[in-house]
Design an enzyme around this catalytic site. Structure first.
Site, short mmCIF file in Angstrom:
data_model
loop_
_atom_site.label_atom_id
_atom_site.label_comp_id
_atom_site.label_asym_id
_atom_site.label_seq_id
_atom_site.Cartn_x
_atom_site.Cartn_y
_atom_site.Cartn_z
N SER A 1 -20.52 -36.75 -69.35
CA SER A 1 -19.71 -35.65 -69.89
C SER A 1 -20.25 -35.16 -71.24
O SER A 1 -20.97 -35.87 -71.94
CB SER A 1 -18.27 -36.11 -70.06
OG SER A 1 -17.76 -36.54 -68.82
N1 SAM Z 1 -17.62 -41.90 -67.89
C1 SAM Z 1 -18.86 -41.44 -67.35
C2 SAM Z 1 -19.97 -41.41 -68.37
O1 SAM Z 1 -19.71 -41.71 -69.54
O2 SAM Z 1 -21.11 -41.13 -67.98
C3 SAM Z 1 -18.68 -40.08 -66.70
C4 SAM Z 1 -18.98 -40.19 -65.28
S1 SAM Z 1 -18.79 -38.86 -64.16
C5 SAM Z 1 -18.08 -37.52 -64.99
C6 SAM Z 1 -17.47 -39.51 -63.15
C7 SAM Z 1 -17.77 -40.82 -62.46
O3 SAM Z 1 -16.60 -41.20 -61.73
C8 SAM Z 1 -18.90 -40.77 -61.44
O4 SAM Z 1 -19.85 -41.74 -61.74
C9 SAM Z 1 -18.21 -41.06 -60.11
O5 SAM Z 1 -18.99 -41.74 -59.17
C10 SAM Z 1 -17.03 -41.89 -60.58
N2 SAM Z 1 -15.91 -41.98 -59.63
C11 SAM Z 1 -15.37 -41.03 -58.86
N3 SAM Z 1 -14.34 -41.53 -58.13
C12 SAM Z 1 -14.24 -42.85 -58.46
C13 SAM Z 1 -13.39 -43.92 -58.07
N4 SAM Z 1 -12.42 -43.76 -57.18
N5 SAM Z 1 -13.56 -45.14 -58.62
C14 SAM Z 1 -14.55 -45.33 -59.54
N6 SAM Z 1 -15.40 -44.37 -59.95
C15 SAM Z 1 -15.24 -43.15 -59.43
#
Ligand code: SAM
Length: 222
Positions: free
Chosen positions: A66
């Site tokens: 992000s």
């Molecule tokens: N916090 C992250 C960073 O600092 O890079 C941002 C990651 S990205 C915007 C969102 C993440 O949420 C992705 O890696 C995606 O695979 C994960 N995600 C989506 N649904 C999920 C779930 N049900 N459980 C765990 N992770 C999930």
């Protein structure tokens, strides 16, 4: 190598001043964490030179790290005290978890995409973030056996607030989640007390989808 480091230290300071302080981030613990965490090590090598720009960046597997400001805003809104037990859903690059780990004693984070989980776990080890506990699973069901959490942050957009996460939030706890459609969401802050939960809308945002049993359904197995 030393010159490299100086370049990145300078860029981090610029990011803190121009992207965070100038837009109202004023929690010193949050600002200090941003000064410390080497964001350029959390992006793909091809984007190292863009690591400190005012924008999200791709991290592979159709996911993103992000924009620095949104990470800072969400972190500040968690109102962390330093002793809080924090849960993050969506480990991704690990940058948000590292920021949290600079502020609190223990961070639990869950990722559903296996290659991202593996890559980020080894980065945490390399950077000696021993206070980050990682799990590979569907985070919409929470981090069973470890709740309640004082703060929960969901870094992907959901059609609703997953019920298990509300159940795993402590009384007095804060939860931040983007809620809305697949394309655009509102950033919702939840505060829980004895009478139930109270929501505040922090404004528009845009996140990748939260996919799992209590959010968007998976189109196919990842
Ligand atoms: N916090 C992250 C960073 O600092 O890079 C941002 C990651 S990205 C915007 C969102 C993440 O949420 C992705 O890696 C995606 O695979 C994960 N995600 C989506 N649904 C999920 C779930 N049900 N459980 C765990 N992770 C999930």
């Amino acid at each position: 190598m030393i010159r490299e480091e100086k370049k990145f230290t300078f860029r981090r300071e610029e990011m803190v001043k121009k992207q965070l302080e100038a837009r109202g981030i004023n929690d010193n613990r949050v600002l200090e964490a941003f000064r410390k965490v080497p964001r350029h090590l959390f992006v793909n090598e091809a984007f190292i030179d863009k690591a400190y720009i005012d924008s999200p960046l791709p991290i592979g597997n159709n996911q993103t790290i992000s924009q620095p400001y949104i990470v800072a805003e969400m972190t500040q809104e968690l109102e962390l005290t330093g002793e809080d037990k924090v849960l993050e859903i969506g480990t991704g690059s690990g940058y948000q978890a590292a920021i949290l780990a600079e502020i609190v004693e223990k961070v639990y984070t869950i990722e559903r995409i296996h290659p991202l989980y593996i890559k980020t776990r080894s980065l945490f080890d390399k950077l000696k973030y021993h206070n980050i506990l990682t799990r590979y699973s569907d985070g919409t069901s929470g981090y069973r056996d470890e709740g309640p959490f004082d703060a929960i942050i969901i870094t992907a957009g959901s059609p609703k607030i997953p019920e298990p996460l509300i159940n795993q939030l402590a009384i007095g706890g804060r939860l931040i989640i983007p809620v809305g459609s697949k394309d655009t969401q509102e950033l919702i802050k939840v505060y829980k007390d004895e009478s139930g939960i109270h929501k505040t809308n922090l404004g528009k945002c845009r996140f990748v989808q939260l996919i799992g049993e209590h959010a968007w359904k998976s189109p196919k197995k990842t």
